[in-house]
Design a protein around this motif. Structure first.
Motif, PDB file in Angstrom:
ATOM      1  N   GLN A   1       0.852  -1.184   0.000  1.00  0.00           N
ATOM      2  CA  GLN A   1       0.000   0.000   0.000  1.00  0.00           C
ATOM      3  C   GLN A   1       0.895   1.242   0.000  1.00  0.00           C
ATOM      4  N   VAL A   2       0.672   2.130  -0.969  1.00  0.00           N
ATOM      5  CA  VAL A   2       1.487   3.329  -1.127  1.00  0.00           C
ATOM      6  C   VAL A   2       0.583   4.548  -1.143  1.00  0.00           C
ATOM      7  N   SER A   3       0.994   5.587  -0.434  1.00  0.00           N
ATOM      8  CA  SER A   3       0.274   6.854  -0.467  1.00  0.00           C
ATOM      9  C   SER A   3       1.300   7.970  -0.630  1.00  0.00           C
ATOM     10  N   VAL A   4       1.184   8.729  -1.725  1.00  0.00           N
ATOM     11  CA  VAL A   4       2.070   9.852  -1.995  1.00  0.00           C
ATOM     12  C   VAL A   4       1.223  11.106  -2.078  1.00  0.00           C
ATOM     13  N   THR A   5       1.583  12.100  -1.294  1.00  0.00           N
ATOM     14  CA  THR A   5       0.900  13.386  -1.339  1.00  0.00           C
ATOM     15  C   THR A   5       1.958  14.454  -1.593  1.00  0.00           C
TER      16      THR A   5
ATOM     17  N   ALA B   1       7.053  16.147  -0.683  1.00  0.00           N
ATOM     18  CA  ALA B   1       6.050  15.083  -0.753  1.00  0.00           C
ATOM     19  C   ALA B   1       6.080  14.263   0.522  1.00  0.00           C
ATOM     20  N   SER B   2       4.941  13.690   0.826  1.00  0.00           N
ATOM     21  CA  SER B   2       4.811  12.745   1.926  1.00  0.00           C
ATOM     22  C   SER B   2       4.657  11.368   1.288  1.00  0.00           C
ATOM     23  N   ILE B   3       5.502  10.419   1.683  1.00  0.00           N
ATOM     24  CA  ILE B   3       5.469   9.078   1.097  1.00  0.00           C
ATOM     25  C   ILE B   3       5.265   8.060   2.210  1.00  0.00           C
ATOM     26  N   LEU B   4       4.130   7.369   2.147  1.00  0.00           N
ATOM     27  CA  LEU B   4       3.830   6.309   3.096  1.00  0.00           C
ATOM     28  C   LEU B   4       3.808   4.987   2.341  1.00  0.00           C
ATOM     29  N   ILE B   5       4.530   3.990   2.856  1.00  0.00           N
ATOM     30  CA  ILE B   5       4.533   2.651   2.281  1.00  0.00           C
ATOM     31  C   ILE B   5       4.104   1.700   3.387  1.00  0.00           C
ATOM     32  N   ASP B   6       2.972   1.037   3.172  1.00  0.00           N
ATOM     33  CA  ASP B   6       2.367   0.170   4.192  1.00  0.00           C
ATOM     34  C   ASP B   6       2.236   0.890   5.532  1.00  0.00           C
ATOM     35  N   GLY B   7       1.855   2.171   5.472  1.00  0.00           N
ATOM     36  CA  GLY B   7       1.606   2.958   6.677  1.00  0.00           C
ATOM     37  C   GLY B   7       2.845   3.561   7.328  1.00  0.00           C
ATOM     38  N   ILE B   8       4.033   3.276   6.797  1.00  0.00           N
ATOM     39  CA  ILE B   8       5.272   3.812   7.368  1.00  0.00           C
ATOM     40  C   ILE B   8       5.696   5.029   6.551  1.00  0.00           C
TER      41      ILE B   8
ATOM     42  N   LYS C   1      13.345  14.090  -8.838  1.00  0.00           N
ATOM     43  CA  LYS C   1      12.150  14.877  -9.151  1.00  0.00           C
ATOM     44  C   LYS C   1      10.933  14.227  -8.525  1.00  0.00           C
ATOM     45  N   THR C   2       9.917  15.038  -8.278  1.00  0.00           N
ATOM     46  CA  THR C   2       8.680  14.522  -7.714  1.00  0.00           C
ATOM     47  C   THR C   2       7.609  14.444  -8.784  1.00  0.00           C
ATOM     48  N   SER C   3       6.561  13.702  -8.497  1.00  0.00           N
ATOM     49  CA  SER C   3       5.432  13.577  -9.416  1.00  0.00           C
ATOM     50  C   SER C   3       4.132  13.835  -8.645  1.00  0.00           C
ATOM     51  N   PRO C   4       2.980  13.843  -9.325  1.00  0.00           N
ATOM     52  CA  PRO C   4       1.717  14.170  -8.658  1.00  0.00           C
ATOM     53  C   PRO C   4       1.322  13.161  -7.589  1.00  0.00           C
ATOM     54  N   ASP C   5       0.276  13.505  -6.835  1.00  0.00           N
ATOM     55  CA  ASP C   5      -0.230  12.637  -5.774  1.00  0.00           C
ATOM     56  C   ASP C   5      -0.594  11.260  -6.326  1.00  0.00           C
ATOM     57  N   PHE C   6      -0.465  10.232  -5.472  1.00  0.00           N
ATOM     58  CA  PHE C   6      -0.808   8.868  -5.849  1.00  0.00           C
ATOM     59  C   PHE C   6      -1.271   8.159  -4.590  1.00  0.00           C
ATOM     60  N   ASP C   7      -2.310   7.380  -4.684  1.00  0.00           N
ATOM     61  CA  ASP C   7      -2.787   6.573  -3.567  1.00  0.00           C
ATOM     62  C   ASP C   7      -3.284   5.260  -4.145  1.00  0.00           C
ATOM     63  N   GLY C   8      -2.600   4.170  -3.878  1.00  0.00           N
ATOM     64  CA  GLY C   8      -2.967   2.875  -4.427  1.00  0.00           C
ATOM     65  C   GLY C   8      -1.908   1.845  -4.104  1.00  0.00           C
ATOM     66  N   HIS C   9      -1.940   0.717  -4.785  1.00  0.00           N
ATOM     67  CA  HIS C   9      -0.945  -0.328  -4.583  1.00  0.00           C
ATOM     68  C   HIS C   9       0.132  -0.225  -5.652  1.00  0.00           C
ATOM     69  N   ALA C  10       1.381  -0.498  -5.282  1.00  0.00           N
ATOM     70  CA  ALA C  10       2.491  -0.436  -6.230  1.00  0.00           C
ATOM     71  C   ALA C  10       3.586  -1.400  -5.801  1.00  0.00           C
ATOM     72  N   ARG C  11       4.360  -1.853  -6.768  1.00  0.00           N
ATOM     73  CA  ARG C  11       5.591  -2.569  -6.469  1.00  0.00           C
ATOM     74  C   ARG C  11       6.633  -1.494  -6.182  1.00  0.00           C
ATOM     75  N   VAL C  12       7.409  -1.632  -5.122  1.00  0.00           N
ATOM     76  CA  VAL C  12       8.353  -0.596  -4.710  1.00  0.00           C
ATOM     77  C   VAL C  12       9.774  -1.105  -4.900  1.00  0.00           C
ATOM     78  N   ALA C  13      10.615  -0.288  -5.544  1.00  0.00           N
ATOM     79  CA  ALA C  13      12.032  -0.616  -5.742  1.00  0.00           C
ATOM     80  C   ALA C  13      12.860   0.583  -5.324  1.00  0.00           C
ATOM     81  N   VAL C  14      14.082   0.339  -4.918  1.00  0.00           N
ATOM     82  CA  VAL C  14      14.975   1.431  -4.532  1.00  0.00           C
ATOM     83  C   VAL C  14      15.848   1.773  -5.721  1.00  0.00           C
ATOM     84  N   GLY C  15      15.880   3.051  -6.082  1.00  0.00           N
ATOM     85  CA  GLY C  15      16.689   3.515  -7.207  1.00  0.00           C
ATOM     86  C   GLY C  15      18.114   3.800  -6.784  1.00  0.00           C
ATOM     87  N   ILE C  16      19.038   3.568  -7.698  1.00  0.00           N
ATOM     88  CA  ILE C  16      20.445   3.872  -7.479  1.00  0.00           C
ATOM     89  C   ILE C  16      20.824   4.924  -8.509  1.00  0.00           C
TER      90      ILE C  16
END
Length: 136
Positions: A13-17, A23-30, A59-74
């Motif tokens: 679960q991902v929430s980006v505002t 931006a505020s980024i929550l992944i599984d509530g964290i 860079k940032t992008s617009p708000d998003f609230d939904g499910h996503a696969r999360v990866a760490v960028g290098i």
């Protein structure tokens, strides 16, 4: 940027505002906002979104609230690719091609500018057949 090559992650679960400056980024509530300096969200119609978070300036992008696969960028480092490209260059061919360039001038650093322009052209995959005949 290259992405870590970990196996496909389960959806989280991902929430980006975003408010334009941060931006505020929550992944599984964290809340990961204070450790993330950039992120990218990519989603194709009918598929789960992919969220790439970066621990380097981004860079940032617009708000998003939904499910996503999360990866760490290098952050992408061009050095190894540039070294590989340059190691394949024939010095004699590069010198002849740079000297044959119609845009080479006799001003300060003219030859160096011509060499750099030639390398950029080759890096883009551009190879002029007329110039190749002149160089041969």
């Amino acid at each position: 940027m290259e992405i870590t090559d970990t196996p496909a992650a389960e959806l989280q679960q991902v929430s980006v505002t975003a408010d334009g400056s941060k931006a505020s980024i929550l992944i599984d509530g964290i809340d990961y906002s204070r450790v993330v300096s950039g992120y990218t969200i990519h989603q194709q119609a009918g598929k789960a979104a992919d969220l790439v978070i970066q621990f380097a300036q981004g860079k940032t992008s617009p708000d998003f609230d939904g499910h996503a696969r999360v990866a760490v960028g290098i952050p992408y480092e061009p050095g190894p690719a540039a070294a590989h490209f340059l190691s394949a260059i024939d010095a004699g061919l590069l010198e002849r091609a740079a000297l044959a360039r119609p845009d080479m001038d006799g001003g300060p650093h003219g030859f160096t500018k011509a060499v750099l322009a030639q390398l950029q052209q080759w890096a883009r995959g551009e190879f002029d057949q007329d110039q190749a005949q002149e160089v041969s």
